[in-house]
Design an enzyme around this catalytic site. Structure first.
Site, PDB file in Angstrom:
ATOM      1  N   LEU A  45      -6.166  -3.876  -7.666  1.00  0.00           N
ATOM      2  CA  LEU A  45      -6.553  -4.862  -8.683  1.00  0.00           C
ATOM      3  C   LEU A  45      -5.627  -4.815  -9.895  1.00  0.00           C
ATOM      4  O   LEU A  45      -4.978  -3.783 -10.146  1.00  0.00           O
ATOM      5  CB  LEU A  45      -7.984  -4.571  -9.162  1.00  0.00           C
ATOM      6  CG  LEU A  45      -9.118  -4.811  -8.163  1.00  0.00           C
ATOM      7  CD1 LEU A  45     -10.428  -4.245  -8.726  1.00  0.00           C
ATOM      8  CD2 LEU A  45      -9.261  -6.301  -7.842  1.00  0.00           C
ATOM      9  N   GLY A  49      -3.379   0.323 -12.074  1.00  0.00           N
ATOM     10  CA  GLY A  49      -2.355   1.325 -12.390  1.00  0.00           C
ATOM     11  C   GLY A  49      -1.094   1.199 -11.543  1.00  0.00           C
ATOM     12  O   GLY A  49      -0.245   2.101 -11.564  1.00  0.00           O
ATOM     13  N   SER A 118      -1.350  -8.102  -4.045  1.00  0.00           N
ATOM     14  CA  SER A 118      -1.384  -8.375  -2.599  1.00  0.00           C
ATOM     15  C   SER A 118      -2.817  -8.281  -2.066  1.00  0.00           C
ATOM     16  O   SER A 118      -3.133  -7.375  -1.299  1.00  0.00           O
ATOM     17  CB  SER A 118      -0.431  -7.452  -1.836  1.00  0.00           C
ATOM     18  OG  SER A 118      -0.427  -6.122  -2.290  1.00  0.00           O
TER      19      SER A 118
HETATM   20  N1  LIG Z   1      -4.892 -15.463 -11.654  1.00  0.00           N
HETATM   21  C1  LIG Z   1      -4.304 -14.256 -11.664  1.00  0.00           C
HETATM   22  N2  LIG Z   1      -4.731 -13.294 -10.804  1.00  0.00           N
HETATM   23  C2  LIG Z   1      -4.126 -12.092 -10.812  1.00  0.00           C
HETATM   24  N3  LIG Z   1      -3.093 -11.741 -11.623  1.00  0.00           N
HETATM   25  C3  LIG Z   1      -2.625 -12.672 -12.490  1.00  0.00           C
HETATM   26  C4  LIG Z   1      -3.229 -13.957 -12.551  1.00  0.00           C
HETATM   27  N4  LIG Z   1      -2.574 -14.671 -13.506  1.00  0.00           N
HETATM   28  C5  LIG Z   1      -1.620 -13.884 -14.021  1.00  0.00           C
HETATM   29  N5  LIG Z   1      -1.646 -12.671 -13.411  1.00  0.00           N
HETATM   30  C6  LIG Z   1      -0.633 -11.631 -13.681  1.00  0.00           C
HETATM   31  O1  LIG Z   1       0.179 -11.609 -12.522  1.00  0.00           O
HETATM   32  C7  LIG Z   1       0.240 -10.309 -11.966  1.00  0.00           C
HETATM   33  C8  LIG Z   1      -0.077 -10.322 -10.463  1.00  0.00           C
HETATM   34  O2  LIG Z   1       1.001 -10.810  -9.744  1.00  0.00           O
HETATM   35  P1  LIG Z   1       1.168 -10.423  -8.205  1.00  0.00           P
HETATM   36  O3  LIG Z   1       2.435 -11.062  -7.778  1.00  0.00           O
HETATM   37  O4  LIG Z   1       1.049  -8.957  -8.060  1.00  0.00           O
HETATM   38  O5  LIG Z   1      -0.104 -11.134  -7.540  1.00  0.00           O
HETATM   39  S1  LIG Z   1      -0.370 -11.404  -5.995  1.00  0.00           S
HETATM   40  O6  LIG Z   1       0.044 -10.206  -5.256  1.00  0.00           O
HETATM   41  O7  LIG Z   1       0.405 -12.575  -5.585  1.00  0.00           O
HETATM   42  O8  LIG Z   1      -1.810 -11.642  -5.884  1.00  0.00           O
HETATM   43  C9  LIG Z   1      -0.823  -9.493 -12.649  1.00  0.00           C
HETATM   44  O9  LIG Z   1      -0.184  -8.247 -12.857  1.00  0.00           O
HETATM   45  P2  LIG Z   1      -0.910  -6.841 -12.672  1.00  0.00           P
HETATM   46  O10 LIG Z   1      -1.935  -6.820 -13.772  1.00  0.00           O
HETATM   47  O11 LIG Z   1       0.208  -5.872 -12.887  1.00  0.00           O
HETATM   48  O12 LIG Z   1      -1.502  -6.735 -11.309  1.00  0.00           O
HETATM   49  C10 LIG Z   1      -1.157 -10.254 -13.915  1.00  0.00           C
HETATM   50  O13 LIG Z   1      -0.425  -9.722 -14.999  1.00  0.00           O
HETATM   51  N1  LIG Z   2      -4.541   7.715 -13.799  1.00  0.00           N
HETATM   52  C1  LIG Z   2      -3.938   6.583 -14.197  1.00  0.00           C
HETATM   53  N2  LIG Z   2      -2.917   6.087 -13.467  1.00  0.00           N
HETATM   54  C2  LIG Z   2      -2.313   4.922 -13.855  1.00  0.00           C
HETATM   55  N3  LIG Z   2      -2.671   4.210 -14.954  1.00  0.00           N
HETATM   56  C3  LIG Z   2      -3.693   4.673 -15.712  1.00  0.00           C
HETATM   57  C4  LIG Z   2      -4.350   5.875 -15.358  1.00  0.00           C
HETATM   58  N4  LIG Z   2      -5.324   6.097 -16.261  1.00  0.00           N
HETATM   59  C5  LIG Z   2      -5.262   5.097 -17.163  1.00  0.00           C
HETATM   60  N5  LIG Z   2      -4.275   4.246 -16.845  1.00  0.00           N
HETATM   61  C6  LIG Z   2      -3.929   3.053 -17.632  1.00  0.00           C
HETATM   62  O1  LIG Z   2      -4.353   1.902 -16.895  1.00  0.00           O
HETATM   63  C7  LIG Z   2      -3.487   0.811 -17.171  1.00  0.00           C
HETATM   64  C8  LIG Z   2      -2.947   0.297 -15.861  1.00  0.00           C
HETATM   65  O2  LIG Z   2      -2.136  -0.836 -16.114  1.00  0.00           O
HETATM   66  P1  LIG Z   2      -0.993  -1.270 -15.129  1.00  0.00           P
HETATM   67  O3  LIG Z   2      -0.168  -0.120 -14.717  1.00  0.00           O
HETATM   68  O4  LIG Z   2      -0.302  -2.448 -15.767  1.00  0.00           O
HETATM   69  O5  LIG Z   2      -1.848  -1.748 -13.848  1.00  0.00           O
HETATM   70  P2  LIG Z   2      -1.501  -2.859 -12.777  1.00  0.00           P
HETATM   71  O6  LIG Z   2       0.004  -2.875 -12.601  1.00  0.00           O
HETATM   72  O7  LIG Z   2      -2.218  -2.411 -11.537  1.00  0.00           O
HETATM   73  O8  LIG Z   2      -2.024  -4.137 -13.341  1.00  0.00           O
HETATM   74  C9  LIG Z   2      -2.397   1.310 -18.104  1.00  0.00           C
HETATM   75  O9  LIG Z   2      -2.756   0.984 -19.418  1.00  0.00           O
HETATM   76  C10 LIG Z   2      -2.443   2.834 -17.880  1.00  0.00           C
HETATM   77  O10 LIG Z   2      -2.017   3.560 -19.015  1.00  0.00           O
END
Ligand SMILES: Nc1ncnc2c1ncn2[C@@H]1O[C@H](COP(=O)(O)OS(=O)(=O)O)[C@@H](OP(=O)(O)O)[C@H]1O
Ligand SMILES: Nc1ncnc2c1ncn2[C@@H]1O[C@H](COP(=O)(O)OP(=O)(O)O)[C@@H](O)[C@H]1O
Length: 211
Positions: A45, A49, A118
């Site tokens: 999700l 992280g 994904s």
């Molecule tokens: N609608 C919606 N749903 C999920 N995420 C969103 C959305 N809009 C923008 N974002 C931002 O885009 C990042 C996810 O992109 P991905 O390429 O990993 O998504 S996917 O695999 O195609 O589902 C995701 O990054 P992460 O938080 O690092 O997962 C978000 O920052």
């Molecule tokens: N054990 C951990 N491993 C990775 N991230 C963590 C952990 N504990 C807390 N966090 C925090 O959770 C957040 C994760 O964000 P991010 O790495 O951008 O997640 P994602 O890429 O899945 O969206 C960051 O702010 C990070 O500092």
């Protein structure tokens, strides 16, 4: 070694194509680099992280003289995949392109760390199917929706709850929890350092870090 499982020919838009083989073998590249190659596919999700873990692992591999590169959803969507949104078919194409890109990195003898939500099990299985055995490890970055929402590092969950971001994974779009991931990292249980250490030890035990 089977290095090139090809996608089904009916999925190509072009015809009359020929596969050209490199004169440099995978083993040549392994010897040159001093290690093997593999795709580490981080799924989870938003806020679980993935990015934090991917870049921390990349840094540790670098310290150990291992060539790796992170492909991160947020970054790739500002370049290669800037034409794609978050509708199911766009996510499928996003993952397909990243799967192909990851394959190129692995063919080039590097570790690739792909950090993408994904969410679709079928899309992830299609990517796995493009790799030979042992070249692809699915890593489930496990974290409850409740905790991801509490972290909300980019404020996206808040916006999704307010209805300003449609199709948000976990809120208004689905996430298929991996059925049989190769590895699970529970970021509510383990610190970042413990998770990186765990991944490094798995790569070592699976014999990727030498030739
Ligand atoms: N609608 C919606 N749903 C999920 N995420 C969103 C959305 N809009 C923008 N974002 C931002 O885009 C990042 C996810 O992109 P991905 O390429 O990993 O998504 S996917 O695999 O195609 O589902 C995701 O990054 P992460 O938080 O690092 O997962 C978000 O920052
Ligand atoms: N054990 C951990 N491993 C990775 N991230 C963590 C952990 N504990 C807390 N966090 C925090 O959770 C957040 C994760 O964000 P991010 O790495 O951008 O997640 P994602 O890429 O899945 O969206 C960051 O702010 C990070 O500092």
């Amino acid at each position: 070694m089977n290095t090139n499982p090809l996608p089904p020919a009916e999925s190509y838009k072009s015809s009359n194509l020929t596969w050209h083989r490199s004169n440099v073998t995978r083993e040549d590249r392994y010897r040159l680099n001093g290690h093997k190659s593999c795709a580490l596919w981080l799924t989870g999700l938003s806020g679980s992280g993935k990015s934090t873990l991917a870049f921390a692992l990349e840094k540790e591999l670098y310290r150990r003289g291992v060539s790796s590169y992170v492909l991160d959803g947020d970054n790739i969507r500002q370049g290669l995949n800037r034409d794609l949104g978050f509708a199911p078919e766009d996510r499928t194409e996003n993952i397909r392109r990243i799967g192909e890109t990851s394959k190129l990195f692995v063919d080039a003898g590097m570790f690739v760390i792909a950090a993408f939500i994904s969410p679709d099990e079928g899309d992830r299985a299609s990517v796995r199917g493009r790799f030979a055995g042992g070249e692809f490890l699915e890593v489930y970055v496990k974290c409850s929706l409740q905790e991801c929402e509490r972290r909300d590092p980019k404020g996206l969950y808040k916006k999704a709850r307010e209805g300003t971001i449609p199709n948000f994974t976990g809120i208004s779009a689905p996430y298929d929890v991996p059925d049989k991931p190769d590895l699970v990292i529970d970021t509510e249980q383990f610190t970042l350092e413990e998770s990186v250490e765990f991944l490094l030890s798995e790569l070592g035990e699976r014999d990727y870090l030498n030739v």
